[in-house]
Design an enzyme around this catalytic site. Structure first.
Site, mmCIF file in Angstrom:
data_model
loop_
_atom_site.group_PDB
_atom_site.id
_atom_site.type_symbol
_atom_site.label_atom_id
_atom_site.label_comp_id
_atom_site.label_asym_id
_atom_site.label_seq_id
_atom_site.Cartn_x
_atom_site.Cartn_y
_atom_site.Cartn_z
ATOM 1 N N CYS A 50 0.839 -1.212 0.000
ATOM 2 C CA CYS A 50 0.000 0.000 0.000
ATOM 3 C C CYS A 50 0.870 1.257 0.000
ATOM 4 C CB CYS A 50 -0.911 -0.006 1.227
ATOM 5 S SG CYS A 50 -1.724 1.576 1.531
ATOM 6 N N CYS A 53 0.413 3.324 3.498
ATOM 7 C CA CYS A 53 0.821 2.831 4.814
ATOM 8 C C CYS A 53 2.147 3.483 5.252
ATOM 9 C CB CYS A 53 0.968 1.300 4.791
ATOM 10 S SG CYS A 53 -0.600 0.415 5.003
ATOM 11 N N HIS A 113 -4.245 0.439 8.036
ATOM 12 C CA HIS A 113 -4.737 0.191 6.682
ATOM 13 C C HIS A 113 -6.201 -0.260 6.677
ATOM 14 C CE1 HIS A 113 -4.160 -0.846 2.416
ATOM 15 N NE2 HIS A 113 -4.751 -2.003 2.634
ATOM 16 N N ASN A 153 -13.538 9.461 -1.452
ATOM 17 C CA ASN A 153 -14.210 8.382 -2.182
ATOM 18 C C ASN A 153 -13.983 7.115 -1.389
ATOM 19 O OD1 ASN A 153 -14.953 9.991 -4.393
ATOM 20 N ND2 ASN A 153 -12.960 9.691 -5.367
ATOM 21 N N SER A 161 -9.299 3.387 -5.157
ATOM 22 C CA SER A 161 -8.451 2.304 -5.621
ATOM 23 C C SER A 161 -7.652 1.721 -4.462
ATOM 24 C CB SER A 161 -7.524 2.795 -6.733
ATOM 25 O OG SER A 161 -6.873 3.969 -6.329
ATOM 26 N N HIS A 164 -7.117 1.904 2.200
ATOM 27 C CA HIS A 164 -6.506 2.654 3.301
ATOM 28 C C HIS A 164 -7.313 3.942 3.516
ATOM 29 C CE1 HIS A 164 -2.723 3.272 5.743
ATOM 30 N NE2 HIS A 164 -3.440 4.366 5.958
ATOM 31 N N HIS A 166 -8.425 7.398 3.653
ATOM 32 C CA HIS A 166 -7.796 8.651 3.226
ATOM 33 C C HIS A 166 -8.803 9.506 2.474
ATOM 34 C CE1 HIS A 166 -7.727 6.409 -0.566
ATOM 35 N NE2 HIS A 166 -7.446 7.522 -1.192
ATOM 36 N N GLN A 168 -8.979 13.205 -0.299
ATOM 37 C CA GLN A 168 -8.208 14.053 -1.195
ATOM 38 C C GLN A 168 -8.618 15.508 -1.015
ATOM 39 O OE1 GLN A 168 -7.598 12.672 -5.247
ATOM 40 N NE2 GLN A 168 -8.877 10.877 -4.843
#
Ligand SMILES: O=P(O)(O)O[C@H]1O[C@H](CO)[C@@H](O)[C@H](O)[C@H]1O
Ligand SMILES: O=P(O)(O)O[C@H]1O[C@H](CO)[C@@H](O)[C@H](O)[C@H]1O
Lengths: 341, 341
Positions: A50, A53, A113, A153, A161, A164, A166, A168
């Site tokens: 990943c 990570c 993760h 998303n 995709s 993990h 997160h 944007q």
């Protein structure tokens, strides 16, 4: 008499000025179309492959620090680059383009993760909110930036995709379409009534309590009257705040708490890690005060009937107007019933 | 200088007034996210369980006739019902709804369960266009109807629950959002220049030939300068026609031919039955002349890189503006190269 739970009707999105078609009678239509894969159950807490990570290498060769709570960096595949020339092409008003410089950031919510907002503690989510505030302040102060869009998303169905946790941040020089629409509506309302559109709307919803899902001292989550996605919600601060820079410590914690409550509701609803896109709308970053702007969050989840049956925004929706079957009132009722107490 | 094939920029949709963000530099980003199932290969020419095949029973118990070319009927799960009261609810401009009476029709393109537009003869597609004209004329004359939307959802990825070749027609009393936007833009353009926006745009595109995909005597298919979906196209009649009622016999055949050419291009592009939503925009059905309206078709296909990798319209797209990587110019080039000769 128009019966909102029976007759086909359309509802006005007071924030954007657009309409949504509602077909309450159609909820019992059978579904024979595509179903989605179930989200995989077992995700490891650390994945050596990943790029988010702690300690791992990213696409550009850099290595992530061994971060312990939150971590932000420049997107290695940024949709916006700072060096785009701010020039215009314009042929007869028909072929029109403008350079769009900007910045793309990635914010990891946790070194773990396998977590999701719904499974993080309110204290840990508060650290995420604090990082959003810092990132916003920095981008907002950059003269190249006209608007800062923070969004997540979540889930493969929403194009994420990487599981993990997160989000944007895309900072553009221009105001995106949705912001332009919401700006016009909020400004018009403010100019004609001298009150804030979303303050008045929230007061109305708190009186009725038909669409409220969950709340705390600082925030209310509700299914808006004009929701287009089956279980769409909006997060509204009770206090009029135009942007993240007006947040005090208690506001950050209240936002973290409402995010925790709401994402738990979603996960409970169909007993699945609920996919969604969510993000925050606030005043543009053009230096003006925008007193009519009311900070808020939107959740757009695609699921309709179960963990594997989604709403398709296709034909009529793309060419005409969005359409929904289940009413916002019954969606709110079901979400409320999924609240873990 | 702004380089449209290199710099991040935004383009104006001249038809709707909205913007799309273009990130040409991002095309080589790896894809690690969700992939789609391949369309199943073997579909029988008759399926006893299909509610659209000739002679079969439908949800409401009726039996389809043994039709030999095209066939239209009322949708058994109509999103719009004719008896919705045309009343309004309005609380402070914040909670606003209107009854939306209307009609939903289904149009079978062929008795064959296994065909697609791309695999039908131009003669057979012409029969479909003729049926659209009849359906439009009848609905257009109904005083309850304000707009007629003809659209096809093709492929499971686009929410089609049945592969039998068919489309839908939704006739609403109100004009849908997208029509309202296109109406304003076309009217404004016409009023300020006394020429038609899409006539002028088509002339410009035929001069440049950068985005044209295929054409015949009556129609041109091109990737619009402002395309949001990777391989989005628009179908424009060369002659100014405001609606289907102005079609002559040769126009119907020309539309059938361009539909055949374009859907073949799409299927060839990734060697797969290409999923899409498509439909036609024309003047509203309110009795006025709307001389500024130019009849046209839109194709919105979701695929991006292959038969199994789609474009996700999610986070930034839902909250801000649509975004694309591959430019409209390179999409047009690739579609042109897929034209079967
Ligand atoms: O009417 P159908 O084919 O059952 O339904 C399909 O098309 C409709 C119109 O675009 C959409 O509202 C539905 O989400 C989609 O599944
Ligand atoms: O930037 P990511 O996560 O690779 O990409 C994802 O989010 C973007 C912003 O909403 C979308 O444009 C992409 O289609 C989606 O796959």
């Amino acid at each position: 008499m128009l019966r909102l739970q029976h007759d086909s009707h359309r509802r006005l999105n007071a924030l954007t000025g657009e309409w949504v078609l509602v077909s309450p009678h159609r909820t019992n239509r059978p579904w024979q179309g595509q179903t989605e894969a179930k989200a995989e159950a077992a995700i490891p807490s650390y994945d050596p492959g990943c790029y988010l990570c702690p300690g791992n290498a990213r696409a550009n060769g850099e290595r992530n620090p061994a971060y312990e709570d939150v971590f932000a960096f420049d997107n290695d595949f940024a949709a916006l680059l700072a060096d785009a020339p701010r020039e215009e092409i314009n042929e007869k008003g028909l072929i029109v383009a403008q350079g769009e410089p900007g910045f793309c950031r990635v914010v990891c919510f946790s070194p773990r993760h396998d977590l999701t907002l719904s499974r993080m503690s309110v204290g840990d989510i508060t650290k995420v909110v604090e990082l959003w505030r810092e990132e916003f302040a920095r981008l907002d102060a950059n003269p190249l930036v006209g608007f800062v869009q923070i969004f997540e998303n979540r889930g493969a169905m929403m194009g994420a995709s990487n599981p993990h946790p997160h989000c944007q941040i895309w900072a553009t020089q221009s105001e995106p379409n949705e912001i332009l629409k919401e700006s016009v509506r909020q400004r018009d309302y403010f100019e004609s009534r001298r009150t804030c559109l979303l303050c008045d709307y929230l007061a109305l919803e708190l009186e009725k309590r038909e669409r409220v899902v969950c709340e705390n001292d600082g925030f209310v989550a509700l299914v808006p009257f004009w929701a287009t996605w089956p279980f769409e919600t909006v997060l509204l601060p009770r206090r009029h705040m135009v942007a993240l820079d007006e947040f005090g410590e208690s506001d950050s914690r209240a936002l973290a708490d409402i995010l925790s409550q709401l994402t738990k509701c979603y996960d409970n609803l169909f007993s699945t890690p609920f996919p969604y896109s969510m993000g925050f709308h606030q005043r543009p970053s053009d230096g003006a005060a925008h007193p009519h702007w009311h900070f808020h969050g939107h959740f757009y989840p695609p699921l309709l009937r179960s963990a594997t049956i989604r709403k398709f925004m296709v034909g009529f929706e793309l060419l005409g107007s969005p359409q929904r079957d289940i009413t916002p009132e019954s969606a709110a009722e079901r979400l409320r019933a999924s609240l873990s107490r």
